[in-house]
Design an enzyme around this catalytic site. Structure first.
Site, PDB file in Angstrom:
ATOM      1  N   ASP A 154      45.789  54.619  41.281  1.00 52.38           N
ATOM      2  CA  ASP A 154      45.040  54.489  40.073  1.00 52.38           C
ATOM      3  C   ASP A 154      43.749  55.585  40.165  1.00 52.38           C
ATOM      4  OD1 ASP A 154      44.091  53.821  37.780  1.00 52.38           O
ATOM      5  OD2 ASP A 154      44.385  51.869  37.884  1.00 52.38           O
TER       6      ASP A 154
HETATM    7  C1  BGC Z   1      43.362  52.686  34.937  1.00 50.90           C
HETATM    8  C2  BGC Z   1      44.738  53.252  34.841  1.00 50.90           C
HETATM    9  C3  BGC Z   1      44.700  54.232  33.852  1.00 50.90           C
HETATM   10  C4  BGC Z   1      43.959  55.557  35.003  1.00 50.90           C
HETATM   11  C5  BGC Z   1      43.847  56.768  34.217  1.00 50.90           C
HETATM   12  C6  BGC Z   1      42.377  53.815  35.409  1.00 50.90           C
HETATM   13  O1  BGC Z   1      41.014  53.196  35.267  1.00 50.90           O
HETATM   14  O2  BGC Z   1      43.196  51.406  35.631  1.00 50.90           O
HETATM   15  O3  BGC Z   1      45.652  52.234  34.055  1.00 50.90           O
HETATM   16  O4  BGC Z   1      46.129  54.684  33.846  1.00 50.90           O
HETATM   17  O5  BGC Z   1      42.662  54.859  34.806  1.00 50.90           O
HETATM   18  O6  BGC Z   1      43.349  56.946  32.948  1.00 50.90           O
END
Ligand code: BGC
Length: 726
Positions: A268
């Protein structure tokens, strides 16, 4: 079933990738494992041009548009030694430009086709905008509506979420053998247990037993992987003390060895470096090494450059093996071959992405009409023959343009949203007068002018024969980093409802929110109550048509609605305990100051018509551990309008070597029936679906007695049957 991950095309792509890896130097290899892009936290767009020549970029996130991605891609490809293109990824969560109902809303359709079609349309718009990879679906089981991200998932139930998970993957990736035009790679997230954040506080730790992890949280991922999901994203939180992003047990032992996942794992955003905050890594280099060694192939990074910096250190210190690097790079390159960018890295700028086209708007409308859940109705709905309708609420007017789209809608166009007011005007034309009144602010702290606008709304209500009021949450009140301890209606909205109720008029209340809000103070005071979630670009049209009976509500809840925040977490498939839940008696598992049942249970939803289930038959009352029972029934629409029944099949394993949930959903069918029509429905119950993990983590189907219910919700016990597994 063949899919992109078990096809001949995959094997060929993998072979090419294995050959290609041999041409890369160490810097270029690690570069393939690094993803850069726009920070959702700052919205600052960065391309990292200084990385191009050395080949230190494998993927981008949140950089969109055919022209823009082509330009960045060309600069990168031209500047780098081996001309390897980047994979462009993005959060395409519920639509790209044309916005669909939120995933939570979509799950309430109990129709996997709604999810599949929504993802298919989103994929097309995204693909034509330069994107080859979406960070979706989120298949985290979530049972705590204080957690803002419940809106992004498919609810509390493992079985239902699993069916939606496979539908999403098919929608995004298509069902061919390779990633075809107009499709994007799916990313199952967040692996794993993110929805179990303690107290519903985003990013918080999760304590999950191995049995629970396997029986409750894992199946939706397994289902998506089975459907061919190409990528998986790690989660931010720690599970039982080990951060998910550096957790070898979950990323290798479970994901690779147990589930046989052959695709690519991405962290993530920034989760690798956050290992230092967890107190799990000494510094960012140590964090990169730990995440990589645990099985995180690619680092999604917004601010830093963790893998490019940390993995060479790991190699020098002998902590990272070049074989592991090669394997991860091979996985990344396999996807690049599979989606065709190794041959043609560019997006055709001449074709429209069809955003907001009639076809796409129809698709989101068709989805929206299946998502709303009718919770109360004393007969006032559907509205017919109204002469003058008071339409009240900030969310019914222009403020609905953005808010009815929900969170995670980065590339939307609020101007394209059909507001509730517009929906009513379009549906009714000149025949009915519509008087709009703002009601009050939906902001957390309300507005100093609320008393005045509420007084105005009361005046309007008194002058009309029908009163429809829309209350709820702003789009930003759910989603990431939007956990709330207080999930009552924000601001003065309950005051508005009380004032409208005090007029003596019958009130039709519609709640547009990203989560179940606490409705206990008003649900029995109004004449009709409908949960309309955040239903996307066509929300207002769908809402008007539902209220006016042009279409019949057919949604059913996928998250139990709590009576108060103190009751959370509350979910239908809990254990019985030694002093069973839901018996309000002092010596039971209950609160002494609150009724134990939820306000509205999982699976609940009303319709303008009624259904009768008859002739329910089990093909056998005994089955072997590898056997199957078929349950058939007749479903009849006994009312006078068309509608859809959601037939739900629950079971209970009466005695187990581990205690078993009081009910578990094991099958469902959504059946559209004309007034008076009947249809035979058959649901399959393979014994394998009864499996669970014992204390020693053996997956078993345990012989014994079971109950089975065919039901309209998790608390409907009218049709109960017995069967035995031998
Ligand atoms: C989120 C993800 C997301 C990623 C990219 C993160 O903060 O938890 O679900 O895909 O950001 O934007």
């Amino acid at each position: 079933m063949t899919n992109i991950m078990n096809s001949k095309a995959f094997t060929e792509a993998r072979k090419k990738a294995e050959e290609k890896v041999k041409e890369l130097n160490l810097t270029e290899k690690i570069g393939q494992l690094s993803q850069f892009g726009t920070s959702i936290y700052t919205s600052e767009e960065k391309y990292f041009e200084d990385h191009f020549a050395e080949g230190k970029i494998g993927a981008y996130l949140t950089i969109i548009g055919a022209e823009k991605t082509n330009k960045v891609q060309k600069d990168l490809v031209d500047a780098s030694r081996l001309h390897i293109p980047a994979l462009f990824g993005d959060d395409v969560i519920h639509g790209f430009n044309t916005t669909f109902p939120t995933p939570l809303a979509q799950s309430c359709s109990w129709n996997p086709e709604v999810v599949r079609r929504g993802c298919e349309v989103a994929a097309k718009e995204a693909y034509r905008s330069g994107i080859k990879w979406t960070f979706s679906p989120m298949v985290d089981i979530a049972r705590d509506p204080r957690w803002g991200r419940v809106v992004e998932g498919y609810g509390e139930d493992t079985y239902l979420c699993s069916r939606m998970s496979e539908a999403a993957v098919k929608g995004y990736q298509g069902e061919g053998e390779t990633l075809e035009k107009d499709h994007v790679f799916a990313c199952m997230k967040h692996f794993i247990g993110y929805g179990a954040a303690i107290g519903g506080r985003d990013y918080n730790s999760a304590e999950i037993s191995d049995q629970h992890l396997h029986d409750v949280y894992l199946p939706p991922f397994a289902a998506g992987i089975e459907a061919g999901a190409a990528t998986v994203m790690t989660a931010f939180e720690d599970i039982n003390g080990t951060p998910a992003t550096a957790n070898k047990y979950i990323l290798k032992d479970i994901l690779r060895d147990e589930l046989g996942f052959e695709g690519m794992v991405v962290s993530d955003a920034g989760a690798t470096s956050e290992l230092t905050h967890h107190g799990f890594a000494e510094n960012e280099d140590d964090a990169a090494i730990k995440a990589f060694n645990a099985g995180c192939d690619m680092s999604m990074q917004l601010m830093g450059d963790y893998y490019n910096h940390g993995l060479p250190v790991g190699i020098n210190e002998g902590r990272v093996s070049i074989e592991d690097i090669d394997e991860s790079v091979t996985r990344v390159l396999t996807l690049k071959y599979l989606c065709g960018i190794m041959d043609d890295p560019y997006t055709d700028e001449s074709i429209s992405n069809e955003a907001f086209s009639d076809d796409h708007m129809k698709a989101t409308y068709d989805a929206a009409i299946e998502c709303a859940v009718l919770l109360e109705n004393d007969g006032i709905l559907p509205v017919r023959n109204a002469k003058r309708i008071a339409l009240i609420g900030a969310l019914a007017g222009d403020e609905g343009k953005r808010n009815l789209l929900g969170p995670w809608a980065a590339h939307i166009d609020p101007e394209k949203t059909v507001t509730v007011e517009e929906g009513f005007r379009k549906a009714l034309g000149e025949s009915t007068e519509i008087v709009y009144s703002y009601g009050c602010s939906v902001a957390d702290d309300g507005d100093e002018n609320d008393d005045n606008t509420i007084a105005e709304a009361v005046k309007v209500a008194l002058e009309c024969d029908t009163v429809v009021c829309v209350v709820g949450e702003t789009a930003g009140r759910s989603g990431e980093a939007s956990s709330y301890a207080n999930i009552h209606l924000p601001g003065n909205q309950e005051k508005l409802i009380d004032a409208l109720v005090a007029t003596g008029k019958k009130i039709i209340l519609l709640v547009s929110s990203g989560r179940p809000v606490i409705m206990t103070n008003f649900n029995k005071k109004v004449s009709a109550l409908m949960q309309v979630w955040q239903m996307g670009s066509m929300a207002g049209q769908a809402i008007a048509d539902l209220v006016l009976g042009k279409v019949n509500p057919s949604g059913h809840l996928t998250l139990s609605h709590p009576r108060s925040e103190g009751q959370i977490p509350i979910y239908y498939n809990h254990y019985n305990t030694g002093r069973p839940l839901y018996k309000t008696d002092r010596w039971k598992t209950c609160y002494r100051d609150l009724e134990s049942s939820p306000l509205y249970p999982f699976g609940y939803g009303l319709s303008y018509t009624s259904f009768e289930y008859s002739d329910i038959k089990l093909s056998a009352t005994e089955m072997a551990e590898d056997g199957e029972i078929e349950v058939s029934l007749n479903v009849k629409n006994t009312g006078d309008c068309d509608g859809a029944a959601v037939v739900q099949m629950y079971i209970r394993d009466l005695v187990g070597c581990r205690v078993r949930p009081v009910k578990e959903l094991k099958g469902f069918a959504k059946v559209w029936l004309k007034a008076g029509e009947e249809q035979k429905v058959t649901l399959r119950l393979p014994a394998s679906s009864l499996a669970f993990h014992d204390f020693y983590m053996n997956k078993i189907v345990e012989p014994g007695k079971f109950k089975l219910w065919i039901a309209e919700s998790a608390t409907d016990n009218r049709y109960e049957f017995d069967f035995i597994v031998k």
